[in-house]
Design an enzyme around this catalytic site. Structure first.
Site, PDB file in Angstrom:
ATOM      1  N   SER A 117      10.485  -0.535  -6.119  1.00 25.89           N
ATOM      2  CA  SER A 117       9.755  -1.489  -6.950  1.00 25.89           C
ATOM      3  C   SER A 117       9.716  -0.916  -8.356  1.00 25.89           C
ATOM      4  O   SER A 117       9.879   0.301  -8.542  1.00 25.89           O
ATOM      5  CB  SER A 117       8.324  -1.665  -6.422  1.00 25.89           C
ATOM      6  OG  SER A 117       7.484  -2.279  -7.369  1.00 25.89           O
ATOM      7  N   TYR A 133       0.167   1.366  -2.959  1.00 28.72           N
ATOM      8  CA  TYR A 133       1.509   0.820  -3.162  1.00 28.72           C
ATOM      9  C   TYR A 133       2.293   1.665  -4.171  1.00 28.72           C
ATOM     10  O   TYR A 133       3.461   2.013  -3.934  1.00 28.72           O
ATOM     11  CB  TYR A 133       1.391  -0.623  -3.644  1.00 28.72           C
ATOM     12  CG  TYR A 133       2.690  -1.380  -3.695  1.00 28.72           C
ATOM     13  CD1 TYR A 133       3.215  -1.980  -2.556  1.00 28.72           C
ATOM     14  CD2 TYR A 133       3.394  -1.510  -4.890  1.00 28.72           C
ATOM     15  CE1 TYR A 133       4.404  -2.689  -2.601  1.00 28.72           C
ATOM     16  CE2 TYR A 133       4.586  -2.213  -4.948  1.00 28.72           C
ATOM     17  CZ  TYR A 133       5.089  -2.804  -3.808  1.00 28.72           C
ATOM     18  OH  TYR A 133       6.274  -3.503  -3.863  1.00 28.72           O
TER      19      TYR A 133
END
Length: 261
Positions: A143, A156
């Site tokens: 990401s 995350y």
């Protein structure tokens, strides 16, 4: 069909980025094992369509990516039924947003297990199989948050930074075995999940659809355009080519310029 005779595992692939990657690999001729949760009939339809695309077998595994033993069993089944695996795309992931002082410990543990530890377990089990064939491609969906942080996403961001570091480490360990290990780091990707968030955000913030898209979701992306699942899949497919054999230990940004800022 340059992947004819090759086999792949794609985790988190019953929708979104993972499904687009599975379709791209099948279109190139690979047999594919997909994985994830969802409606059984819809998953079976996708499995059949993958076989039609590839002319090879397609399997489905419901293995929980938070369970290391389930991952080991999935790899064993894929190896027995399809050979290989020659290609692995680690795509499974979950998210939770909360300030660190309020972050539920069980959410932290689940995000680390599924977003990071699953990648470790998968690599541990497939690397020996790839070394035996002196060829392999391991690709992990990271990401933009593998490179930068955002508030309220501690688990995350920590997990995705971990994926980036794990990718580099295993790339070095496998560099002389015909195996490449890379990460792809998308920015905001247009998926049904993202689209479903728009009406609620419109209501809670009193914004128009356009304002939610441009000023909330795409605030960090200079292009003001979503990344598409097919763009991510195209990058994954390229990394499987022989022409990409010199690319290993890399973290490929597909983020509309987000991390250039």
């Amino acid at each position: 069909m340059f992947l004819k005779g090759k086999s792949a595992i794609v985790t988190g692939s019953t929708s979104g980025i993972g499904l687009a990657c599975a379709r791209a690999l099948a279109h190139a001729g690979a047999s594919v094992m997909i994985n994830g949760f969802g409606d059984a009939d819809a998953i079976e339809k996708e499995r059949q369509e993958l076989e039609a695309l590839s002319g090879a077998r397609a399997l489905y595994s419901a293995a929980d990516m938070g369970d290391g033993a389930a991952i080991a069993a999935m790899v064993e089944t894929a190896h027995a039924e399809l050979g290989g695996p020659d290609i692995v795309i680690n795509n499974a992931g979950i998210q939770h947003v909360s300030p660190v002082e309020d972050f539920p410990v069980e959410k932290w543990n689940a995000i680390l297990a599924i977003n990071l530890s699953s990648v470790f377990h998968m690599m541990q089990h497939v690397v020996p199989l790839m070394k035996a064939k002196q060829w392999g491609r391991i690709i992990s969906t990271a990401s933009a948050h593998s490179l930068i942080a955002s508030p309220n996403k501690s688990a995350y961001v920590a997990a995705k930074h971990g994926v980036a570091g794990l990718t580099k480490t295993v790339a070095l360990e496998t560099a002389q075995h015909g195996i490449t290990v890379n990460a792809i780091s998308p920015g905001y990707v247009w998926t049904p999940l993202v689209e479903k968030q728009i009406p609620d955000t419109m209501a809670t913030r009193g914004l128009t659809r356009e304002q939610v898209i441009n000023d909330v979701l795409l605030a960090a992306q200079p292009t003001k355009q979503f990344v598409t699942v097919d763009q991510v899949a195209a990058m994954a497919l390229y990394l499987c080519r022989d022409e990409a054999s010199a690319i290993t230990g890399a973290n490929m940004s597909l983020d509309g310029g987000w991390t250039a800022q």
